[in-house]
Design a protein around this motif. Structure first.
Motif: not given
Length: 170
Positions: A16-40
């Motif tokens: 799910r590319p962009g997952l953390w950005q989506t979470v942060n948009e839907r749940y303001p204030g959670s401010m999850i930062t995750k820049h490393d890739l978790v490969p399949l």
């Protein structure tokens, strides 16, 4: 993939590319930062030979076990083991954050314990771990979730020798 980008085919992919950005948009204030890739992770043997475990945010647990703390303001960071051999009538849901009416009628809609056993019987998957794992998904501290709950479940799954961990939100 674009033409001439064969090298891209071997690059790690993220489910799910962009997952953390989506979470942060839907749940303001959670401010999850995750820049490393978790490969399949590729399968190392055929699915029909793999032991599968199931991890769920459904709050399903064996009847008579300590209920999850569903009213704590920041969530409950514990998990429960659910024997993969348990019958549906031996399980219950401790969860307030999603409607459970459908799951009360057929627990398999959120915790597919019977369906996974059917896949074993049909030879689609090789077997199941002795236990499945469940927790409640309402947790307001993502760093704590990752640092404790996720690591504890990962250690338990690894100790059971699972080849595949199927994780599903409720």
């Amino acid at each position: 993939m674009t033409a001439g980008s064969e090298a891209d085919a071997s690059a790690p992919r993220q489910l799910r590319p962009g997952l953390w950005q989506t979470v942060n948009e839907r749940y303001p204030g959670s401010m999850i930062t995750k820049h490393d890739l978790v490969p399949l992770a590729p399968l190392r043997k055929p699915l029909s030979e793999c032991r599968v475990t199931f991890i769920s945010t459904s709050g399903v647990q064996p009847k008579g076990t300590t209920p999850f703390d569903t009213v704590h303001p920041v969530g409950d960071y514990s998990f429960r083991r659910v024997p993969s051999s348990a019958r549906v009538d031996e399980l219950e849901i401790h969860q307030l954050k999603y409607p459970t009416a459908g799951a009360e009628r057929d627990l398999n809609v959120i915790f597919p314990i019977d369906r996974l056993r059917e896949l074993v019987a049909e030879g689609v998957i090789g077997g199941l771990t002795d236990d499945f794992y469940t927790f409640i998904g309402y947790n307001m501290d993502p760093e704590r979730l990752e640092r404790t709950l996720a690591e504890d479940i990962a250690a338990a799954v690894s100790a059971e020798g699972a080849d595949i961990a199927l994780a599903a939100p409720a």
